[in-house]
Write a protein that holds these residues in place. Sequence first.
Motif, PDB file in Angstrom:
ATOM      1  N   GLY A 133      16.552  12.182  -5.889  1.00  0.00           N
ATOM      2  CA  GLY A 133      15.494  12.872  -5.147  1.00  0.00           C
ATOM      3  C   GLY A 133      14.232  12.075  -4.924  1.00  0.00           C
ATOM      4  N   VAL A 134      13.642  11.539  -5.989  1.00  0.00           N
ATOM      5  CA  VAL A 134      12.408  10.762  -5.855  1.00  0.00           C
ATOM      6  C   VAL A 134      12.703   9.399  -5.247  1.00  0.00           C
ATOM      7  CG1 VAL A 134      10.506   9.696  -7.128  1.00  0.00           C
ATOM      8  CG2 VAL A 134      11.304  11.984  -7.770  1.00  0.00           C
ATOM      9  N   GLY A 135      13.755   8.762  -5.702  1.00  0.00           N
ATOM     10  CA  GLY A 135      14.088   7.429  -5.209  1.00  0.00           C
ATOM     11  C   GLY A 135      14.386   7.403  -3.720  1.00  0.00           C
ATOM     12  N   GLU A 136      15.040   8.447  -3.227  1.00  0.00           N
ATOM     13  CA  GLU A 136      15.430   8.491  -1.815  1.00  0.00           C
ATOM     14  C   GLU A 136      14.289   8.944  -0.909  1.00  0.00           C
ATOM     15  OE1 GLU A 136      18.916  10.973  -1.408  1.00  0.00           O
ATOM     16  OE2 GLU A 136      19.832  10.073  -3.186  1.00  0.00           O
ATOM     17  N   ASN A 137      13.392   9.799  -1.427  1.00  0.00           N
ATOM     18  CA  ASN A 137      12.450  10.501  -0.547  1.00  0.00           C
ATOM     19  C   ASN A 137      10.991  10.122  -0.715  1.00  0.00           C
ATOM     20  OD1 ASN A 137      14.476  12.267   0.658  1.00  0.00           O
ATOM     21  ND2 ASN A 137      14.611  13.226  -1.354  1.00  0.00           N
ATOM     22  N   THR A 138      10.659   9.304  -1.709  1.00  0.00           N
ATOM     23  CA  THR A 138       9.252   9.025  -1.977  1.00  0.00           C
ATOM     24  C   THR A 138       8.955   7.553  -1.734  1.00  0.00           C
ATOM     25  OG1 THR A 138       9.416  10.731  -3.692  1.00  0.00           O
ATOM     26  CG2 THR A 138       7.394   9.446  -3.619  1.00  0.00           C
ATOM     27  N   ALA A 139       8.487   7.259  -0.539  1.00  0.00           N
ATOM     28  CA  ALA A 139       8.262   5.872  -0.118  1.00  0.00           C
ATOM     29  C   ALA A 139       7.244   5.164  -1.001  1.00  0.00           C
ATOM     30  CB  ALA A 139       7.817   5.836   1.344  1.00  0.00           C
ATOM     31  N   ILE A 140       6.219   5.896  -1.466  1.00  0.00           N
ATOM     32  CA  ILE A 140       5.155   5.263  -2.241  1.00  0.00           C
ATOM     33  C   ILE A 140       5.683   4.731  -3.571  1.00  0.00           C
ATOM     34  CG2 ILE A 140       4.429   7.437  -3.321  1.00  0.00           C
ATOM     35  CD1 ILE A 140       2.085   4.567  -2.190  1.00  0.00           C
ATOM     36  N   VAL A 141       6.684   5.388  -4.156  1.00  0.00           N
ATOM     37  CA  VAL A 141       7.273   4.896  -5.409  1.00  0.00           C
ATOM     38  C   VAL A 141       7.996   3.578  -5.163  1.00  0.00           C
ATOM     39  CG1 VAL A 141       9.060   5.341  -7.148  1.00  0.00           C
ATOM     40  CG2 VAL A 141       7.447   7.146  -6.512  1.00  0.00           C
ATOM     41  N   ARG A 142       8.759   3.520  -4.075  1.00  0.00           N
ATOM     42  CA  ARG A 142       9.457   2.263  -3.738  1.00  0.00           C
ATOM     43  C   ARG A 142       8.449   1.155  -3.451  1.00  0.00           C
ATOM     44  NH1 ARG A 142      12.531   6.122  -0.521  1.00  0.00           N
ATOM     45  NH2 ARG A 142      11.512   5.353   1.379  1.00  0.00           N
ATOM     46  N   GLU A 143       7.434   1.470  -2.687  1.00  0.00           N
ATOM     47  CA  GLU A 143       6.429   0.474  -2.306  1.00  0.00           C
ATOM     48  C   GLU A 143       5.718  -0.087  -3.539  1.00  0.00           C
ATOM     49  OE1 GLU A 143       1.971   0.573  -0.447  1.00  0.00           O
ATOM     50  OE2 GLU A 143       3.425   1.947   0.447  1.00  0.00           O
ATOM     51  N   LYS A 144       5.244   0.795  -4.401  1.00  0.00           N
ATOM     52  CA  LYS A 144       4.482   0.353  -5.577  1.00  0.00           C
ATOM     53  C   LYS A 144       5.368  -0.434  -6.545  1.00  0.00           C
ATOM     54  CE  LYS A 144       0.401   2.372  -4.835  1.00  0.00           C
ATOM     55  NZ  LYS A 144      -0.880   1.621  -4.759  1.00  0.00           N
ATOM     56  N   THR A 145       6.623   0.006  -6.703  1.00  0.00           N
ATOM     57  CA  THR A 145       7.541  -0.710  -7.597  1.00  0.00           C
ATOM     58  C   THR A 145       7.777  -2.129  -7.100  1.00  0.00           C
ATOM     59  OG1 THR A 145       8.675   1.346  -8.212  1.00  0.00           O
ATOM     60  CG2 THR A 145       9.858  -0.710  -8.596  1.00  0.00           C
ATOM     61  N   VAL A 146       8.107  -2.252  -5.821  1.00  0.00           N
ATOM     62  CA  VAL A 146       8.426  -3.569  -5.260  1.00  0.00           C
ATOM     63  C   VAL A 146       7.189  -4.457  -5.220  1.00  0.00           C
ATOM     64  CG1 VAL A 146       9.316  -4.793  -3.243  1.00  0.00           C
ATOM     65  CG2 VAL A 146      10.384  -2.652  -3.967  1.00  0.00           C
ATOM     66  N   ASN A 147       6.035  -3.895  -4.886  1.00  0.00           N
ATOM     67  CA  ASN A 147       4.807  -4.703  -4.867  1.00  0.00           C
ATOM     68  C   ASN A 147       4.493  -5.271  -6.247  1.00  0.00           C
ATOM     69  OD1 ASN A 147       4.499  -4.236  -2.165  1.00  0.00           O
ATOM     70  ND2 ASN A 147       2.864  -2.724  -2.372  1.00  0.00           N
ATOM     71  N   ALA A 148       4.851  -4.518  -7.298  1.00  0.00           N
ATOM     72  CA  ALA A 148       4.625  -5.004  -8.659  1.00  0.00           C
ATOM     73  C   ALA A 148       5.546  -6.170  -9.004  1.00  0.00           C
ATOM     74  CB  ALA A 148       4.820  -3.865  -9.658  1.00  0.00           C
ATOM     75  N   LEU A 149       6.599  -6.357  -8.209  1.00  0.00           N
ATOM     76  CA  LEU A 149       7.563  -7.435  -8.433  1.00  0.00           C
ATOM     77  C   LEU A 149       7.361  -8.600  -7.460  1.00  0.00           C
ATOM     78  CD1 LEU A 149      10.689  -5.100  -8.766  1.00  0.00           C
ATOM     79  CD2 LEU A 149       9.476  -6.216 -10.656  1.00  0.00           C
ATOM     80  N   SER A 150       6.232  -8.604  -6.771  1.00  0.00           N
ATOM     81  CA  SER A 150       6.003  -9.611  -5.716  1.00  0.00           C
ATOM     82  C   SER A 150       5.985 -11.032  -6.258  1.00  0.00           C
ATOM     83  CB  SER A 150       4.688  -9.316  -4.983  1.00  0.00           C
ATOM     84  OG  SER A 150       3.584  -9.388  -5.887  1.00  0.00           O
ATOM     85  N   GLY A 151       5.649 -11.192  -7.538  1.00  0.00           N
ATOM     86  CA  GLY A 151       5.651 -12.527  -8.135  1.00  0.00           C
ATOM     87  C   GLY A 151       7.026 -13.177  -8.175  1.00  0.00           C
ATOM     88  N   PHE A 152       8.073 -12.365  -7.988  1.00  0.00           N
ATOM     89  CA  PHE A 152       9.443 -12.888  -7.943  1.00  0.00           C
ATOM     90  C   PHE A 152       9.917 -13.126  -6.508  1.00  0.00           C
ATOM     91  CE2 PHE A 152       9.151 -10.428 -11.876  1.00  0.00           C
ATOM     92  CZ  PHE A 152       9.632 -11.342 -12.797  1.00  0.00           C
ATOM     93  N   GLY A 153       8.991 -13.001  -5.553  1.00  0.00           N
ATOM     94  CA  GLY A 153       9.368 -13.197  -4.153  1.00  0.00           C
ATOM     95  C   GLY A 153      10.060 -11.981  -3.545  1.00  0.00           C
ATOM     96  N   ILE A 154       9.940 -10.838  -4.211  1.00  0.00           N
ATOM     97  CA  ILE A 154      10.568  -9.605  -3.727  1.00  0.00           C
ATOM     98  C   ILE A 154       9.550  -8.864  -2.871  1.00  0.00           C
ATOM     99  CG2 ILE A 154      11.750  -7.484  -4.410  1.00  0.00           C
ATOM    100  CD1 ILE A 154      12.286  -8.815  -7.138  1.00  0.00           C
ATOM    101  N   ALA A 155       9.961  -8.460  -1.674  1.00  0.00           N
ATOM    102  CA  ALA A 155       9.006  -7.844  -0.747  1.00  0.00           C
ATOM    103  C   ALA A 155       9.657  -6.707   0.026  1.00  0.00           C
ATOM    104  CB  ALA A 155       8.456  -8.895   0.221  1.00  0.00           C
ATOM    105  N   ILE A 156       8.879  -5.662   0.265  1.00  0.00           N
ATOM    106  CA  ILE A 156       9.356  -4.496   1.001  1.00  0.00           C
ATOM    107  C   ILE A 156       8.738  -4.489   2.398  1.00  0.00           C
ATOM    108  CG2 ILE A 156       7.529  -2.839   0.342  1.00  0.00           C
ATOM    109  CD1 ILE A 156       9.923  -0.879  -0.302  1.00  0.00           C
ATOM    110  N   ASP A 157       9.475  -3.998   3.366  1.00  0.00           N
ATOM    111  CA  ASP A 157       8.979  -3.863   4.737  1.00  0.00           C
ATOM    112  C   ASP A 157       8.386  -2.462   4.878  1.00  0.00           C
ATOM    113  OD1 ASP A 157       8.981  -3.047   7.540  1.00  0.00           O
ATOM    114  OD2 ASP A 157      10.077  -4.886   7.959  1.00  0.00           O
ATOM    115  N   PRO A 158       7.061  -2.336   5.050  1.00  0.00           N
ATOM    116  CA  PRO A 158       6.432  -1.012   5.079  1.00  0.00           C
ATOM    117  C   PRO A 158       7.002  -0.095   6.158  1.00  0.00           C
ATOM    118  CG  PRO A 158       4.765  -2.725   4.890  1.00  0.00           C
ATOM    119  CD  PRO A 158       6.073  -3.417   5.178  1.00  0.00           C
ATOM    120  N   GLU A 159       7.332  -0.668   7.306  1.00  0.00           N
ATOM    121  CA  GLU A 159       7.853   0.156   8.403  1.00  0.00           C
ATOM    122  C   GLU A 159       9.247   0.688   8.066  1.00  0.00           C
ATOM    123  OE1 GLU A 159       8.784  -0.249  13.185  1.00  0.00           O
ATOM    124  OE2 GLU A 159       7.343  -1.603  12.222  1.00  0.00           O
TER     125      GLU A 159
END
Length: 399
Positions: free
Chosen positions: A331-357
């Motif tokens: 439920g949260v993982g599929e429907n809450t974009a802000i959780v995905r965004e914040k999680t991935v942004n916290a991993l940016s030091g590993f070169g992991i990036a999310i496309d906001p659109e």
Amino acid sequence: MSDHTVLVINAGSSTVKYQLISPEDGAAIASGIVERIGEETGIVKHKYAGQEHTENLPIEDHGVGLRKVLDLFDAHGPNLATANVVAVGHRVVQGGSVFPAPTVITDEVVEQIRGLIPLAPLHNPGHVRGIEVARELLPDVPHVAVFDTSFFQTLPASAYTYALPKDVAQEFSIRRYGFHGTSHQYVSRLAAHTIGKDVADTNQIVLHLGSGASVSAIKQGKAVETSMGLTPLEGLVMGTRTGDIDPAIVFHLYREAGMSIDEIDTMLNKQSGLKGLAGQNDFRELLRLIGEGSADAQLAFDVFLHRIVKYVGSYMAVLGGLPDTITFTAGVGENTAIVREKTVNALSGFGIAIDPELNSVRSDEPRIVSTPDSTVKILVVPTNEELEISRQTMSLISE
């Protein structure tokens, strides 16, 4: 109507959820739920062909509830006699170390599941009763038990062993079992397909984020680590569960607060997590409170997120490097974009990036939401535990 269908039953302590599924094309032909079993007034909902039928009536026990379900199939369709039901698949939360795979149910299997009740006192009693009644009402087709724990039977001993005295752990069957296994298995397979690979050729991290939440590390298609333990209480912060805490907190509350073991158990499982921190376990309400400036809600979100990031980082280490995919589901993982965004942004030091659109798109389809140059593909894959149960059931009876 499909050539073959499977009736999937998930009998809980006071509910029975069911779906009639075509495993071949994944269609849910009919579905419903029986709620408030044993209470003064129960509720039965049955959905078929775009119509929902609801009845309110006393439902004394699981037997009455399942008989009512069969009556609704007769009254509102589809007719089970002509629906080509080839098996009944039962969800069972706890299979212990006894059941590493789906199992055709016999009298002996029922007794083995009953014997595991001490490991799942809230879930397995309802499963046993649902199985017993369903076998009585539908005696002409095989019944199959599919266990939440089976997928995690591949964990190495170093991952599932707690550092307790060996004889105590063995006598009381204490080890990491893991839960949500059917979801992690289904999602990891579909995630691999979505990036064009075989699941055996991928290393993955799957985040099942719902009111209950768990994370798994999957190496070449096999689970090697998971966050839930002996019970579903360990691991991530959840809607009403603490997730990881210092176990000495239990002793501290017993001694200093005068709380009983049952009171502490109830608090850790039903009054903690997001609800304990912010007064809300519905994530939509939590985000609303954050929008209104609630410091408690913001802290709850931050604690929830910190735990996810901590687990993802440790599971990358377990996998020996960056995984092919990190997948969000439930439920949260599929429907809450802000959780995905914040999680991935916290991993940016590993070169992991999310496309906001891409991340902002709502869809029922599996999809990649990372940028083209991200070192790890970030996916959203809607889970479907009932479909997975139906397919495992069909696969077993077809052998």
